[in-house]
Design an enzyme around this catalytic site. Sequence first.
Site, PDB file in Angstrom:
ATOM      1  N   LYS A 174      -6.856  -5.452   4.873  1.00  0.00           N
ATOM      2  CA  LYS A 174      -5.633  -5.745   3.410  1.00  0.00           C
ATOM      3  C   LYS A 174      -5.110  -6.900   3.510  1.00  0.00           C
ATOM      4  O   LYS A 174      -4.731  -7.955   4.476  1.00  0.00           O
ATOM      5  CB  LYS A 174      -4.501  -4.309   3.087  1.00  0.00           C
ATOM      6  CG  LYS A 174      -5.096  -3.095   3.417  1.00  0.00           C
ATOM      7  CD  LYS A 174      -3.977  -2.541   3.606  1.00  0.00           C
ATOM      8  CE  LYS A 174      -4.119  -2.123   4.794  1.00  0.00           C
ATOM      9  NZ  LYS A 174      -2.716  -1.425   5.458  1.00  0.00           N
ATOM     10  N   THR A 205       8.210  -3.016  -0.367  1.00  0.00           N
ATOM     11  CA  THR A 205       7.487  -2.796  -0.366  1.00  0.00           C
ATOM     12  C   THR A 205       7.075  -2.150   0.679  1.00  0.00           C
ATOM     13  O   THR A 205       5.982  -1.376   1.176  1.00  0.00           O
ATOM     14  CB  THR A 205       6.871  -4.002   0.042  1.00  0.00           C
ATOM     15  OG1 THR A 205       7.563  -4.424   1.102  1.00  0.00           O
ATOM     16  CG2 THR A 205       6.703  -4.782  -0.849  1.00  0.00           C
ATOM     17  N   GLY A 207       6.345   0.937   2.671  1.00  0.00           N
ATOM     18  CA  GLY A 207       5.008   2.251   2.350  1.00  0.00           C
ATOM     19  C   GLY A 207       4.089   1.985   1.749  1.00  0.00           C
ATOM     20  O   GLY A 207       3.639   2.956   1.178  1.00  0.00           O
ATOM     21  N   THR A 208       3.865   0.460   1.313  1.00  0.00           N
ATOM     22  CA  THR A 208       2.462  -0.173   0.799  1.00  0.00           C
ATOM     23  C   THR A 208       1.600   0.537   1.867  1.00  0.00           C
ATOM     24  O   THR A 208       0.291   1.280   1.280  1.00  0.00           O
ATOM     25  CB  THR A 208       2.277  -1.370   0.367  1.00  0.00           C
ATOM     26  OG1 THR A 208       2.429  -1.956   1.875  1.00  0.00           O
ATOM     27  CG2 THR A 208       3.293  -1.735  -0.696  1.00  0.00           C
ATOM     28  N   GLY A 209       0.635   0.262   3.308  1.00  0.00           N
ATOM     29  CA  GLY A 209       0.333   0.322   3.846  1.00  0.00           C
ATOM     30  C   GLY A 209      -0.246   2.398   4.390  1.00  0.00           C
ATOM     31  O   GLY A 209      -1.353   2.726   3.673  1.00  0.00           O
ATOM     32  N   CYS A 210       0.805   3.272   4.421  1.00  0.00           N
ATOM     33  CA  CYS A 210       0.933   4.290   3.921  1.00  0.00           C
ATOM     34  C   CYS A 210      -0.074   4.982   1.996  1.00  0.00           C
ATOM     35  O   CYS A 210      -0.915   5.900   1.840  1.00  0.00           O
ATOM     36  CB  CYS A 210       1.935   5.346   3.770  1.00  0.00           C
ATOM     37  SG  CYS A 210       2.996   4.285   5.606  1.00  0.00           S
TER      38      CYS A 210
END
Length: 270
Positions: A174, A205, A207-210
């Site tokens: 990412k 932003t 929690g974007t990865g989760c």
Amino acid sequence: MLKKCLTIAGSDSSGGAGIQADLKTFSALGVYGMSCICALTAQNTLGVNMVENVSLAMIRAQLMAIYEDIVPDAVKTGMLSCRETVETVADFLEKNNRASLVVDPVMVATTGARLLDEEAVISYKERLIPLATLVTPNIPEAEVLSGLSIGSEEDMKQAAGKILALGPKAVLIKGGHKVHDATDFLYDGETFYVFRGEKIDTENTHGTGCTLSSALAAYMAQGYSTARAAALAKKYLTGAIRKAAVEKVGHGHGPVSHFWFYGNDWGKMK
């Protein structure tokens, strides 16, 4: 037939990341969500105040209860806060899981702080990542896993090759950290897929990865290829970030808006 997805991760008491973000994403994308909580956190949009690991026996018991009754069509892992937890989860999945597995290697905070010690990182590399259908590091995590410094798109491609050599079927790096835009690279050993994206100007932003990794699991459970799931998951996350930019929650880094398309026909948006 209703598809089922399992998240194995930590709980975020403020609801923006971790288990809570995963379950919201599963619901938004039309799959049945289940969870195995590996750590409890006391946190909000301003920061993390306390972390308490769940016992290994309880982690195993949660996983056994799920697989004895509702076998997942896809699984994702998130924050596994210590070596023993990584080993416990990897041991269970190696023996019992036959579904697609998305590993979000939560190792480095957005600030650059390391969240796992070296022993836990080694367990990720040797035990969990080789089981993955897809591993989804951000740039700092990709640097840890590959041993390379990443400052360009070409560096991202080289790092993807190094991480793929650890054994997963595919790697999605990412690009939201360090690189000037939000371009992601997916590599499956044969093809590099490039997913261009806008960098939205917002601090919301959390929690974007989760959210991205759980969206990937949801789409893979529904039968989409890894590349198509990545394209759809990025589109979903971009919309969630864009809506969060004008829909503030909390006083710090707010969460993304998981139900941003509520009232619209998401099926026609795919």
